[in-house]
Design an enzyme around this catalytic site. Structure first.
Site, PDB file in Angstrom:
ATOM      1  N   LYS A 110       0.852  -1.189   0.000  1.00 41.48           N
ATOM      2  CA  LYS A 110       0.000   0.000   0.000  1.00 41.48           C
ATOM      3  C   LYS A 110       0.890   1.241   0.000  1.00 41.48           C
ATOM      4  CE  LYS A 110      -3.709   2.111   2.776  1.00 41.48           C
ATOM      5  NZ  LYS A 110      -4.534   1.964   3.997  1.00 41.48           N
ATOM      6  N   SER A 157      -9.305   1.930   3.202  1.00 38.36           N
ATOM      7  CA  SER A 157      -8.497   2.648   2.236  1.00 38.36           C
ATOM      8  C   SER A 157      -7.519   1.762   1.462  1.00 38.36           C
ATOM      9  CB  SER A 157      -7.709   3.757   2.955  1.00 38.36           C
ATOM     10  OG  SER A 157      -6.876   3.200   3.971  1.00 38.36           O
ATOM     11  N   SER A 200      -9.548  -0.410   7.393  1.00 41.74           N
ATOM     12  CA  SER A 200      -9.009  -0.194   6.044  1.00 41.74           C
ATOM     13  C   SER A 200      -8.377  -1.409   5.392  1.00 41.74           C
ATOM     14  CB  SER A 200      -7.987   0.952   6.070  1.00 41.74           C
ATOM     15  OG  SER A 200      -8.592   2.148   6.460  1.00 41.74           O
TER      16      SER A 200
END
Length: 465
Positions: free
Chosen positions: A74, A149, A173
């Site tokens: 990420k 996210s 997330s």
């Protein structure tokens, strides 16, 4: 699904495939993908590392289980010499000066990073639409959001672009996008994995965690990343979880929060599927108990009160002075203002404004300190619950994934999609999303430092539901 890591390891050591060929195949998939999962490819680094793995195998040297296994990161983690954009305009040209501890541990184990993955800017969002790289598209249905996210990380795993990915979970997330894309996603106990080198969103709940297609791969990656780190004073010592330890279920009692299920906000299908899952668990002789918990609207408001306060503080350092996309104006004050105004997303600005309001004189006692007090009550509630049950089972989300664009029109609806994940974050508990039970999966939660029990029960559910 069985362990992809073990299957690929076996193919590498028996020379059925080369590491270079494996990495090239994954890179090609990432280049061609139309799901907006890629912020930057690490192709030169990945191919260099793959060549070294192939050289070791050619020489007859032994390789580790993760050696040569391709993974994604990420884009909120530092990896020295690579872009670390946080999917934001402010950091779009920023390159990491060092490497995050969790990522370094994977590199030391021989895993090969392929890609920095698209996400909501600075982790601010539940849909992976708040990004300069374009909304991440769901792996199952491209009209729907990927969740956030860590949306790019979840989609890359779901579509086999990466074997596993490393996401970040502050209020759900990792767990929510894992549910939206039908894979496994773990938020470990707070502190089990060092946060050093992870861009801070809300420091008291930020967690590093893996996404993968199998329980065994989650276990393998978790073991490698876990441990005390002198660079992160909130990190803790933890025991390794063995493969044998998670094969036999020892859970005797399961709890669930009845107010999560007896709620107008939950979709009828999610409710029906969850209750059906509970019945299947009961048929296996496990006792199920209804538990009382805080209403979901209190959980969401408490979480966002604290998270916005912490992110306002954490992002105060980003003004274009030391790093970032600086925009000059007539004086220093205006330079700061225009740099932040033009470079932060609307959602990030919304959270900074909210956080500064919460922390401002005249409001902090009434709002922020009250939020801290409720968080303490939530932790006490969990302590009591885990005296009565072994694990807590819950839906991951109250609804199915929305269409791309809908969340941007209604930020409140986006916040409410976190209703079933934020409570466990506030309690700093280990929680795993499994791709069974409802359209967006189920969430398994245990007391702190009890990831082993969660993985045991996940194996049990895999064969039960």
């Amino acid at each position: 699904m069985e362990s992809q890591i073990k299957a690929l390891h076996q193919q590498l050591v028996t020379k059925q495939i080369t590491c270079t060929a494996l990495v090239k195949e994954k890179l090609e998939l990432l280049k061609k993908n139309t799901h907006n999962t890629v912020n930057s490819l690490l192709d030169t680094l990945a191919l260099d590392l793959a060549a070294k793995v192939d050289a070791k195998i050619t020489k007859g040297e032994e390789i580790g289980l993760l050696e040569g296994i391709p993974f994604g990161i990420k884009d909120v983690y530092m990896l020295q010499g690579t872009f670390a954009t946080a999917s934001s305009n402010l950091l779009k040209n920023y390159k990491s000066a060092y490497t995050a501890t969790a990522i370094q541990k994977l590199l030391d184990a021989g895993a090969i990073p392929l890609v920095k993955e698209n996400c909501d800017s600075f982790g601010h969002g539940s849909s992976s639409e708040n990004t300069i790289f374009g909304a991440v598209k769901n792996a199952v249905n491209t009209d729907l959001v990927a969740g956030g996210s860590s949306g790019g990380s979840a989609v890359n795993v779901a579509l086999d672009y990466t074997v596993f990915s490393i996401g970040g979970d502050t209020g759900g997330s990792i767990r929510q996008p894992a549910g939206y894309n039908n894979i496994y996603g773990l938020k470990p106990t707070y502190g089990r994995i060092s946060r050093y080198g992870l861009m801070a969103y809300a420091s008291s709940t930020d967690c590093v965690g893996p996404l993968a297609k199998s329980i065994e791969d989650i276990r393998i990656v978790l073991n490698v990343m876990s441990g005390k780190d002198a660079k992160d004073q909130t990190s803790i010592t933890s025991s390794e979880i063995t493969e044998d330890a998670i094969l036999k279920n020892t859970v005797k009692t399961v709890g669930y929060f009845k107010n999560f299920i007896e709620n107008d906000a939950i979709a009828p299908k999610v409710k029906a599927d969850f209750l059906q899952s509970i019945e299947k668990v009961k048929l296996k002789g496990i006792k199920v108990k209804e538990l009382d918990f805080f209403p979901s609207d209190i959980l969401v408001s408490t979480y966002y009160t604290l998270a916005m306060a912490e992110t306002a503080s954490n992002l105060s350092r980003l003004d274009g002075t030391n790093y970032g996309n600086r925009i000059e104006d007539k004086n220093l004050k205006e330079t700061y203002a225009v740099t932040r105004s033009e470079n932060f997303s609307e959602e990030t600005k919304r959270r900074i404004v909210g956080g500064n309001q919460v922390l401002s004189q005249g409001f902090s006692d009434e709002i922020y300190l009250k939020g801290l007090a409720i968080r303490d009550q939530i932790a006490a509630n969990f302590t009591k619950d885990f005296e009565e049950v072994d694990i807590i089972l819950s839906p991951v989300t109250p609804m199915s994934p929305p269409k791309i664009g809908d969340s941007l029109k209604d930020p409140l609806a986006m916040y409410l999609s976190d209703a079933y994940t934020v409570g466990f974050s506030l309690g700093q508990l280990p929680t795993l999303t499994v791709p069974q039970g409802t359209q967006t999966g189920l969430q398994i939660t245990a007391a702190k430092n009890n990831e082993e029990l969660i993985l045991k029960f996940a194996n049990f559910l895999k064969d039960t539901i």
